[in-house]
Write a protein that holds these residues in place. Sequence first.
Motif, mmCIF file in Angstrom:
data_model
loop_
_atom_site.group_PDB
_atom_site.id
_atom_site.type_symbol
_atom_site.label_atom_id
_atom_site.label_comp_id
_atom_site.label_asym_id
_atom_site.label_seq_id
_atom_site.Cartn_x
_atom_site.Cartn_y
_atom_site.Cartn_z
ATOM 1 N N ALA A 169 -29.900 22.563 -17.235
ATOM 2 C CA ALA A 169 -29.030 22.674 -18.376
ATOM 3 C C ALA A 169 -29.564 24.330 -19.204
ATOM 4 O O ALA A 169 -28.939 24.801 -19.519
ATOM 5 C CB ALA A 169 -29.401 21.515 -19.439
ATOM 6 N N ALA B 192 -20.108 24.583 -14.654
ATOM 7 C CA ALA B 192 -21.461 23.800 -14.474
ATOM 8 C C ALA B 192 -21.390 22.993 -12.979
ATOM 9 O O ALA B 192 -22.475 23.184 -12.196
ATOM 10 C CB ALA B 192 -22.059 22.786 -15.496
ATOM 11 N N TYR C 139 -27.695 26.924 -17.565
ATOM 12 C CA TYR C 139 -26.172 27.017 -17.898
ATOM 13 C C TYR C 139 -25.877 27.404 -19.499
ATOM 14 O O TYR C 139 -25.173 28.232 -19.924
ATOM 15 C CB TYR C 139 -25.513 25.888 -17.879
ATOM 16 C CG TYR C 139 -25.121 25.208 -16.659
ATOM 17 C CD1 TYR C 139 -24.113 26.143 -15.856
ATOM 18 C CD2 TYR C 139 -25.691 24.377 -15.845
ATOM 19 C CE1 TYR C 139 -23.842 25.793 -14.450
ATOM 20 C CE2 TYR C 139 -25.289 24.019 -14.665
ATOM 21 C CZ TYR C 139 -24.408 24.831 -14.078
ATOM 22 O OH TYR C 139 -24.033 24.664 -12.818
ATOM 23 N N ASP C 140 -26.912 27.178 -20.435
ATOM 24 C CA ASP C 140 -27.017 27.600 -21.722
ATOM 25 C C ASP C 140 -27.192 29.062 -21.730
ATOM 26 O O ASP C 140 -26.590 29.866 -22.351
ATOM 27 C CB ASP C 140 -28.247 26.890 -22.553
ATOM 28 C CG ASP C 140 -27.859 25.393 -22.881
ATOM 29 O OD1 ASP C 140 -26.800 25.064 -22.699
ATOM 30 O OD2 ASP C 140 -29.100 24.700 -23.100
#
Length: 102
Positions: free
Chosen positions: A33, A46, A36-37
Motif C-alpha cells: 500500500a 492498484a 501506491y501511496d
Amino acid sequence: MSVASINGSTIESAADIVPSIDRAQLPEDRLLAAAYDALAGTGLVAGNARFLAQGKALTYFAAPLGDIDLCVITVGPFADDLSMSRTPVDGFATYGLRVENL
C-alpha cells in the motif's frame, strides 16, 4: 494508437509485452500500500501491477498506464526505495524498453 510489430508479433498494448497483465492479479503481483501511496497522482491502478522479477536487492513490477504506456516499478528493501518509469507501447518494437522517469 499506432500498432507496432516485432518478429511478426503485433504490439498493441502493454499486455503484448507483459502477457501476465491480461490475467487476474495474483498475491505476488501486489505492491505494498505504501508504494501506491507514493505513486498517487500517476494514474497507476492498484490492480494492474504484475510481478516481473526479484533481484538481489530490488523487486520489479510492470503495470499499464492507460492504453499507451507500460510502467516499470522498482521497489527496494526500504519504503523510500521506489521508482517508476514508463515507456510508450507503440515504440517498444522499434527501440525496446526506453523509459522516462515519472
